[in-house]
Structures are given as structure tokens and as C-alpha cells.
Design a protein around this motif. Structure first.
Motif, PDB file in Angstrom:
ATOM      1  N   ALA A 280      -4.994   4.049  -2.330  1.00 58.43           N
ATOM      2  CA  ALA A 280      -3.713   3.866  -3.021  1.00 58.43           C
ATOM      3  C   ALA A 280      -2.878   2.796  -2.321  1.00 58.43           C
ATOM      4  CB  ALA A 280      -2.959   5.189  -3.066  1.00 58.43           C
ATOM      5  N   PHE A 283      -4.184  -0.591  -3.121  1.00 56.12           N
ATOM      6  CA  PHE A 283      -3.806  -1.015  -4.469  1.00 56.12           C
ATOM      7  C   PHE A 283      -2.371  -1.532  -4.490  1.00 56.12           C
ATOM      8  CE2 PHE A 283      -7.441   1.166  -6.462  1.00 56.12           C
ATOM      9  CZ  PHE A 283      -7.791   0.170  -7.349  1.00 56.12           C
ATOM     10  N   ALA A 287      -1.052  -5.173  -5.547  1.00 59.42           N
ATOM     11  CA  ALA A 287      -0.057  -5.371  -6.598  1.00 59.42           C
ATOM     12  C   ALA A 287       1.123  -6.188  -6.090  1.00 59.42           C
ATOM     13  CB  ALA A 287       0.412  -4.021  -7.124  1.00 59.42           C
TER      14      ALA A 287
ATOM     15  N   SER B 155      -5.127  -4.828   5.040  1.00 60.25           N
ATOM     16  CA  SER B 155      -6.148  -4.513   4.034  1.00 60.25           C
ATOM     17  C   SER B 155      -7.505  -4.247   4.677  1.00 60.25           C
ATOM     18  CB  SER B 155      -6.251  -5.634   2.996  1.00 60.25           C
ATOM     19  OG  SER B 155      -6.648  -6.837   3.595  1.00 60.25           O
TER      20      SER B 155
END
Lengths: 312, 369
Positions: A280, A283, A287, B155
Motif C-alpha cells: 500500500a 502504491f 501515485a 521504494s
């Protein structure tokens, strides 16, 4: 499915958010001054183990949390000295702090590993408020720190946007040369806020241990929430109040796996559900990376850049 | 900075003398051992006794040094992976997860593909598939970074936790392909015998160590001599210069990150063809990916220095493990404390390599009124 379970899940999400908000605000203050401290996970672990050990030794809740804060300050000070005074690479210094904190918390926590927590932060009962159906248990059954944290976020927001030192802080992150020309020490502003940030991260770790953690375990206690806090900084666009909303949202994704497991709902294997908070977060980061979103975010412009007067 | 009558100044050096390149890491090591010694003493262990036992179990005994070289093998790869990316200011800190994926990918190849292959070809296939799996795991962060400018730091790191749960799922959570079907005990399914190296003699060192060292030398040479190496170094120093010179930054970013992921994947593959022979959750406990970052930073992203630093760190780990078996056991985490401290001191010490420390007496100037 029992609706009580979901009420409890929401309540737990708000409770877990306390740690996320504290750590995120700590990181926001640090990053607003232009310093990026990736060591959050290491500081959380050290804060947690300190709270456990001191609590175990003294059975004094407040002293335990105080020591967590001190340890957070000490670790942030190491980061500040390395990156501000000695101009080391901020990314690598932060990572070094994570590794050091992981190792040291595991080392000093070894004798008490698996032992259950010595003192507990008790949730408050707010009289009639807590008895309101649904809303009561979700909003009014938390401990004092949860509410203090919300107030803290508000204070922090006012500090950033409505006070002179807050203005200087924002300027230090965006245009340190200008601040320097005004006769304010960039290094001092960065030092103060990095250390203040570390104090909040230390408290975040200590609170998490004594309010949410059941037993000390290096592998399971914080389990990556330091990194989630760092992503939350981006999510909150470096604004403290938005951090509350983000933290509750992320707290929910952290709590859902346990709810599903506890209810023996096996839509997905537990290992897959455990990935949820991280996927999550990823993501959300994606975004927020679209050019449009980046414009709205407004990251400190000189984030991660050391300031050296001669090289201006 | 002024203290009393003295002014302390840092003067940038134009060139650093060669001996300083070695003196800073060596000094960091000494200071780290002092910090570790303080914590050892505080917890009731003798620093001298602990360190001498650590050194003999980690380096100076035959069993110690072969164990160390065995552990250093994947660590060299993760160290190279970090060094390769960090050199270009691409902070891939997902080596840990990429290594897990390398383990999964190579185990798959070792079970599914290696069956009818001759030994050398089988091992080679397994290593290549492992590297490819590692590269695949960094693909998303690499594309995001190259196309949208998303920070690769968070990330790549988030994916470590996803990879960790993936390994747990394959071994503990499901009875799928990677799980040994013959026992109820949760463990990985063994790869074909042809896909595994035999260790040297009766030791824990495998021929993969030679591959890892050759790889480091090859990388050192390649990055010094090739056009690609030149472009990455220009890009690292000044992205704008690189862009004006017509270098394709998107392509460079992608290829550097993917290759870094492949090197980390190779670490996992070497673990499979060497000691493990299967998807082994034991790898999740050692943190070789994170340690690789420390190794790379301490080696100042020099590929050949990575080999030496990796052996040093693996020895700390092996020696640290042996300390747990004694009448007054020392937690193995002392090895991680030492690693973290070495890096912290090395980072701080960098400034003394780049600058000269000058201490001057300040002339007191009286102000005429």
C-alpha cells in the motif's frame, strides 16, 4: 462477521497511528530543515528497547519513556554531527544509524528477549464519551499519548506556519543561503531540529513498546514501521496535520492482518496479508510521483544537501 | 570554530595522500572496536577475551577462515551491488529483497531446468536465472526512478519486506513448488545435484568465491575502461553535464539499477548453488543485503576494496556466531554493532581525508573605542 471486530480494528488503527504520527512529525521537522534522517527505524528500535529495559529495571513508566527520548536524542545527535558538522552523506549516515540501532537494540535486548512488557501505558476511560456506541471505543478509548500526539501535530503545524522560528526553519530547508545571509546559523537550525526530531522518534519507539508491544523482540517489535513513517512524510507533503490522516490510514493497513488472523478469516494466506502495508505504501509513493502531484507536494528544496558557506 | 584562543579550521585538500585512504578505514575499525568494547564491558564481558576469541574463530584458524570465505561469497556480491548503484548516487537499499528473489529464482531453475543439464551448464543456468530474478525485483523502483523521478530509497526498501514475506509464504505458508513435499517439516525442496557446487575439501568455502572475486576485478576494470563506466562517473559528478553531453540519463539509471539488482540476485543464487541447495529461510536471518551496503560504503564504492571489506565483515559475523557458544555467551548482535560503528566512524573520518585540520592561535584584537 462480527461488527465489534471492525470497531476494534479502527480503534487499533488509531492507536498504532500514535507511533506513526510521532515518528513522522519527527521526520518532518528534520527534513524541513534540509536534513534527511533515514535512521528512523534504528531510532525506533533503540527507543523501544530502552523503554523495555528501563521499565524492567525501575517499573517507572515515565522514567522509561524519558530515557527513550534521551536515546533518540543521542542517536539523532550522531546523525547531526556526521551530516552537519562533518558533512557526511546523509543517506549513508542514516543507513548506518539503522544498522547500528538494529544491532545494538538486539544486543542489549538479548537478555530480556521474549519477556513480556514490564509496565503498560493504560488506555483512559473518558466517562460518558467512551460509552457512546461505535464512536466511543474508536475515538475515546485511547491512552493520553494518543491525544497528546494529536495536539502535538497541531502545535507543530502552528509552529511551522505561524511563528518566526518556524519560518526560519522552512527557509533553512528551502534556501539555506538566504537564512545564512540573514545572520542565522544554518547549522544551528539544522542541529536543533534534527535532535528534536530524534526525541520524537525515540518517544515513538518507547510508546510503541509499552502501549502496543507485548514482548520485546528485535525482529517483530517495530517490523519496518520506521520506513513507513518515512513514506508518510512524503504522503503528508511535509505537513504535520496531514500526517494524522495518513498515519490512521497506514495504521489500518498495519492492523488488518492481525484482525484477519485473529478472526481466522483466510481469504489470503497471512504471509501475503503481511505484505499489505508495504505494498500500500509503495502504491501511494507511486501515485505521488506523477508530475502533477509533485507540484502540489512541495518538498524542501535543499533536502539532503549539506550547506557550506564557501561553496555557495 | 573558535575554542579559547584557538581557531579550528578545515582546509580542503586538493589531493589526498594515498596513506589516508587506508588510514581512515583502519582508524574507524579501531574506534568501532573501542565502542563495541564499552558495550561488552558494560554487559559483563571481557573485551580483550571476546575480541581475541572472535579473531581466532573468524580469521586465524583454518576452520574460521574457510567459514568466513564461504559467508563472504554472497556478501561480496551484495557489496558489489550496493557499490555499483551508490557510485552513481542511486541508493538501491533493496539488496536484501533482491537477494531473496535471487534465491527463489535460482532454486526454481535448479529444480525445473537443471535436471538434464551437464554440471557446469546447470550451475551457470541457475546463477543466471537468480541474477535475472534479482534484476526483476528492482525493475519497478528503477522504472519509477528513471521515468518519474520517484526516490528509489524508500521504494527499494519497502520491497524488502514484501520479498521477506514471499519467502515465508513459499516455505511456511503454502505447500507449493518450493516446499519439500517429502516431509511435513517446513523446508525448501532441494535443487538437482548437478546444479550444486562441491565445497573445497571439507570446508564451507565453495568455488563461487572465485567467481565473486573475478567479478569484482572485472567490474573494476570495466568501469575504468569502458564508455559505460565513464558515462556513469560523469553522471555521478554532475547529472547536468551528462545531460548536456547528450548522455541518456533514463537509460543509464535503468541499466545501473537493474545491474545492481542482478548482482544482489546473484548473491542469493550463490547461496543456493553453494551451502543451501534450496530456498532456505535461514538467509533471512543473516542480513547479508544490508551488510552489503555497509561493506560498499566502507570500501568507498571501490570494487576491489569491496572484496577485502566483505571478508573482514564476514569474519566478524563468523567470529561473532562462535561467541554464543561459551559459558558466558555474547549475543551475535555484537557483530552488527561493530559493523554499524565502523561505518559511522568511517563516514565521520571522511572529512579528515578531504580536508586538512588546522589549529591556529587567534590574535586577540583590541577594539579601539
Amino acid at each position: 462477521m462480527n461488527s465489534n471486530v471492525w470497531i476494534l480494528t479502527f480503534a487499533d488503527a488509531i492507536s498504532i497511528a500514535t507511533t506513526l504520527i510521532l515518528a513522522t512529525i519527527g521526520a518532518i521537522l528534520t527534513e524541513r530543515s534540509g536534513v534527511i534522517n533515514l535512521g528512523v527505524e534504528g531510532i525506533l528500535l533503540m527507543g523501544a528497547v530502552t523503554a523495555f529495559l528501563v521499565g524492567d529495571g525501575t517499573h517507572n513508566l515515565w522514567f522509561a519513556l524519558f530515557m527513550s527520548i534521551l536515546v533518540g536524542v543521542a542517536m539523532a545527535a550522531v546523525h547531526a554531527i556526521l551530516t552537519i558538522t562533518l558533512r557526511a552523506n546523509q543517506i549513508v549516515a542514516g543507513l548506518a544509524l539503522v544498522i547500528f540501532g538494529t544491532g545494538l537494540s538486539q544486543y542489549v535486548g538479548k537478555p530480556v528477549e521474549g519477556k513480556s512488557r514490564p509496565v503498560t501505558i493504560q488506555p483512559m476511560h473518558l466517562g460518558k464519551l467512551s460509552d457512546i456506541p461505535i464512536v466511543g471505543p474508536i475515538l475515546f478509548g485511547h491512552d493520553i499519548f494518543t491525544y497528546l500526539t494529536w495536539v502535538g501535530a497541531l502545535v507543530c503545524s502552528l509552529y511551522l506556519n505561524r511563528t518566526r522560528p518556524g519560518l526560519v526553519l522552512r527557509a533553512t530547508g528551502d534556501a539555506p543561503a538566504t537564512v545564512d545571509a540573514q545572520g542565522v546559523s544554518v547549522a544551528m537550525v539544522r542541529f536543533v531540529h534534527t535532535i528534536l526530531g530524534g526525541a520524537l522518534m525515540g518517544l515513538a519507539g518507547g510508546w510503541f513498546m509499552l502501549a502496543r508491544g507485548t514482548a520485546w523482540s528485535q525482529a517483530a517489535t517495530t517490523n519496518g514501521i520506521g520506513w513507513i513513517a518515512l513514506s508518510l512524510v512524503v504522503f503528508a507533503a511535509w505537513r504535520p496535520l496531514r500526517a494524522i490522516a495518513g498515519a490512521v490510514l497506514f495504521g489500518f493497513t498495519l492492523q488488518v492482518p492481525y484482525t484477519l488472523q485473529g478472526q481466522q478469516i483466510n481469504i489470503l494466506p497471512p504471509e501475503i496479508v503481511q505484505m499489505l502495508p508495504f505494498v500500500a505504501t509503495l502504491f501511494v509513493l507511486v501515485a505521488l510521483s506523477t508530475p502533477r502531484a509533485r507540484k502540489l507536494l512541495g518538498a524542501p528544496k535543499m533536502l539532503g544537501q549539506p550547506f557550506v558557506r564557501d561553496e555557495r | 570554530m573558535i575554542i579559547g584562543n584557538f581557531r579550528i579550521e578545515l582546509e580542503p585538500r586538493l589531493t589526498s595522500p594515498k596513506w589516508l585512504y587506508a588510514a581512515v578505514p583502519a582508524g574507524s575499525l579501531v574506534f568501532a572496536f573501542i565502542v563495541g568494547g564499552v558495550f561488552l564491558a558494560l554487559t559483563g564481558h571481557s573485551p580483550i577475551g571476546t575480541y581475541s576469541s572472535l579473531i581466532s574463530h573468524g580469521y586465524t584458524s583454518t576452520k574460521g577462515i574457510t567459514n568466513t570465505l564461504g559467508l563472504a561469497t554472497p556478501l561480496i556480491c551484495t557489496g558489489l551491488a550496493a557499490a555499483f548503484a551508490f557510485r552513481m548516487n542511486l541508493f538501491n537499499i533493496g539488496e536484501e529483497g533482491q537477494m531473496y528473489l535471487g534465491m527463489i529464482g535460482s532454486a526454481w531453475a535448479g529444480i525445473a531446468l537443471a535436471g538434464h543439464m551437464p554440471h557446469v551448464l546447470a550451475v551457470l543456468t541457475v546463477l543466471i536465472v537468480g541474477a535475472a530474478a534479482g534484476a526483476l525485483w528492482v525493475l519497478l523502483p528503477a522504472v519509477l526512478r528513471a521515468k518519474l523521478g520517484t526516490s528509489e530509497i524508500v521504494s527499494t526498501l519497502l520491497l524488502n519486506y514484501v520479498a521477506l514475506n514471499l519467502v515465508n509464504y513459499f516455505i511456511f505458508g503454502s505447500r507449493g513448488f518450493f516446499r519439500d513435499p517429502t516431509t511435513s517439516f517446513p523446508q525448501g525442496r532441494g535443487v538437482e545435484e548437478t546444479a550444486r557446487f562441491h565445497s573445497f575439501g571439507n570446508s564451507n568455502t565453495y568455488p563461487t568465491v572465485i567467481i565473486a572475486v573475478l567479478l569484482a576485478v572485472a567490474l573494476y576494470w570495466f568501469m575504468k575502461r569502458s564508455n559505460f563506466g565513464y558515462e556513469t562517473s560523469v553522471f555521478a559528478d554532475s547529472p547536468n553535464t551528462a545531460r548536456y553531453a547528450g548522455m541518456n540519463s533514463t537509460k543509464l539509471t535503468l541499466s545501473v539499477l537493474l545491474f545492481s539488482g542482478a548482482l544482489a540476485g546473484l548473491a542469493g543464487a550463490m547461496y543456493v548453488v553453494g551451502p543451501a541447495g534450496k530456498v532456505d529461510p535461514g538467509l533471512l536471518q543473516i542480513g547479508l543485503g544490508y551488510a552489503g551496503i555497509v561493506v560498499a560504503a566502507l570500501a568507498r564504492y571501490n570494487f576491489v576494496a569491496v572484496v577485502l571489506t566483505a571478508i573482514l565483515f564476514a569474519g566478524l559475523r563468523v567470529g561473532g556466531a562462535s561467541l554464543q557458544i561459551s559459558s558466558n555467551p555474547v549475543p551475535i548482535a555484537i557483530a552488527v554493532v561493530l559493523q554499524g560503528s565502523v561505518l559511522l566512524f568511517a563516514l565521520g573520518g571522511e572529512i579528515f581525508r578531504r580536508n586538512r585540520l588546522r589549529i591556529r592561535r587567534v590574535q586577540q584584537v583590541s577594539v579601539a573605542s
